[in-house]
Design a protein around this motif. Sequence first.
Motif, PDB file in Angstrom:
ATOM      1  N   SER A 170       7.901   5.373   6.471  1.00  0.00           N
ATOM      2  CA  SER A 170       7.156   5.533   6.998  1.00  0.00           C
ATOM      3  C   SER A 170       5.967   4.659   6.962  1.00  0.00           C
ATOM      4  CB  SER A 170       6.602   6.346   5.512  1.00  0.00           C
ATOM      5  OG  SER A 170       6.529   4.930   4.257  1.00  0.00           O
ATOM      6  N   TYR A 171       6.616   3.473   6.571  1.00  0.00           N
ATOM      7  CA  TYR A 171       5.900   1.884   7.027  1.00  0.00           C
ATOM      8  C   TYR A 171       5.190   2.114   9.148  1.00  0.00           C
ATOM      9  CZ  TYR A 171       9.851  -0.051   9.638  1.00  0.00           C
ATOM     10  OH  TYR A 171      11.054   0.233  10.348  1.00  0.00           O
ATOM     11  N   ARG A 212      10.636   3.669   0.450  1.00  0.00           N
ATOM     12  CA  ARG A 212      10.890   2.349   0.708  1.00  0.00           C
ATOM     13  C   ARG A 212      12.114   2.436   2.402  1.00  0.00           C
ATOM     14  NH1 ARG A 212      10.641  -2.094  -3.750  1.00  0.00           N
ATOM     15  NH2 ARG A 212       8.764  -2.951  -1.766  1.00  0.00           N
ATOM     16  N   GLU A 271       1.565   2.826   9.649  1.00  0.00           N
ATOM     17  CA  GLU A 271       1.095   1.777   8.254  1.00  0.00           C
ATOM     18  C   GLU A 271       0.144   1.019   9.662  1.00  0.00           C
ATOM     19  OE1 GLU A 271      -1.982   1.274   5.737  1.00  0.00           O
ATOM     20  OE2 GLU A 271      -0.175   2.838   5.532  1.00  0.00           O
ATOM     21  N   ASP A 288       3.151   1.445  -3.749  1.00  0.00           N
ATOM     22  CA  ASP A 288       1.644   2.568  -4.455  1.00  0.00           C
ATOM     23  C   ASP A 288       1.172   3.911  -4.504  1.00  0.00           C
ATOM     24  OD1 ASP A 288       0.995   0.086  -5.305  1.00  0.00           O
ATOM     25  OD2 ASP A 288      -1.347  -0.572  -4.154  1.00  0.00           O
ATOM     26  N   ARG A 289       2.023   4.343  -3.088  1.00  0.00           N
ATOM     27  CA  ARG A 289       1.571   5.661  -2.888  1.00  0.00           C
ATOM     28  C   ARG A 289       2.849   6.857  -3.356  1.00  0.00           C
ATOM     29  NH1 ARG A 289       0.000   6.011   3.477  1.00  0.00           N
ATOM     30  NH2 ARG A 289      -1.556   4.841   3.847  1.00  0.00           N
ATOM     31  N   GLY A 290       4.129   5.757  -3.246  1.00  0.00           N
ATOM     32  CA  GLY A 290       5.062   6.303  -3.963  1.00  0.00           C
ATOM     33  C   GLY A 290       6.169   7.003  -2.282  1.00  0.00           C
ATOM     34  N   VAL A 291       6.233   6.015  -1.374  1.00  0.00           N
ATOM     35  CA  VAL A 291       6.918   6.560  -0.431  1.00  0.00           C
ATOM     36  C   VAL A 291       8.094   5.807  -0.249  1.00  0.00           C
ATOM     37  CG1 VAL A 291       4.543   7.392   0.745  1.00  0.00           C
ATOM     38  CG2 VAL A 291       5.972   5.309   1.164  1.00  0.00           C
ATOM     39  N   LYS A 314       0.750  -1.380   0.574  1.00  0.00           N
ATOM     40  CA  LYS A 314      -0.211   0.119  -0.007  1.00  0.00           C
ATOM     41  C   LYS A 314       0.351   0.955  -0.492  1.00  0.00           C
ATOM     42  CE  LYS A 314      -4.108   1.893   2.568  1.00  0.00           C
ATOM     43  NZ  LYS A 314      -4.638   1.220   4.054  1.00  0.00           N
ATOM     44  N   LEU A 315       1.945   1.277   0.730  1.00  0.00           N
ATOM     45  CA  LEU A 315       2.793   2.739   0.881  1.00  0.00           C
ATOM     46  C   LEU A 315       3.601   2.821  -0.381  1.00  0.00           C
ATOM     47  CD1 LEU A 315       4.121   1.816   4.524  1.00  0.00           C
ATOM     48  CD2 LEU A 315       2.254   4.121   3.451  1.00  0.00           C
TER      49      LEU A 315
END
Length: 108
Positions: A95-96, A88, A99, A83-86, A80-81
Amino acid sequence: GAVLSFSCRDSCQAWCQIINVSESRSPFLTSMEGTGNETNWSISMPSGSKYHLYIGLALAIVSSIFIGSSFILKKKGLLKLADRGVTRAGQGGYSYLKEWLWWAGLLS
């Protein structure tokens, strides 16, 4: 060493060669027949051993389900992250940690 013959209820038979013999005897081995290098042991299972077998089998299956679902939830959170382009996690992103799906997988 001695050669042991184990007979099962299904009329199958297994042979085992003893290489290193110790003084202690297993509580499952109850009687001994034979002479020389060939010895027949009869194996008796304690009462309730089938119950413990089923409990162990159920625990193994349930833990496998929990581990698998945990992996799937964490992976879905990471996808899901992505797909948002944040950024990794392997590239230094955190950023995980924001989530909720990843946390659900970690805590399950």
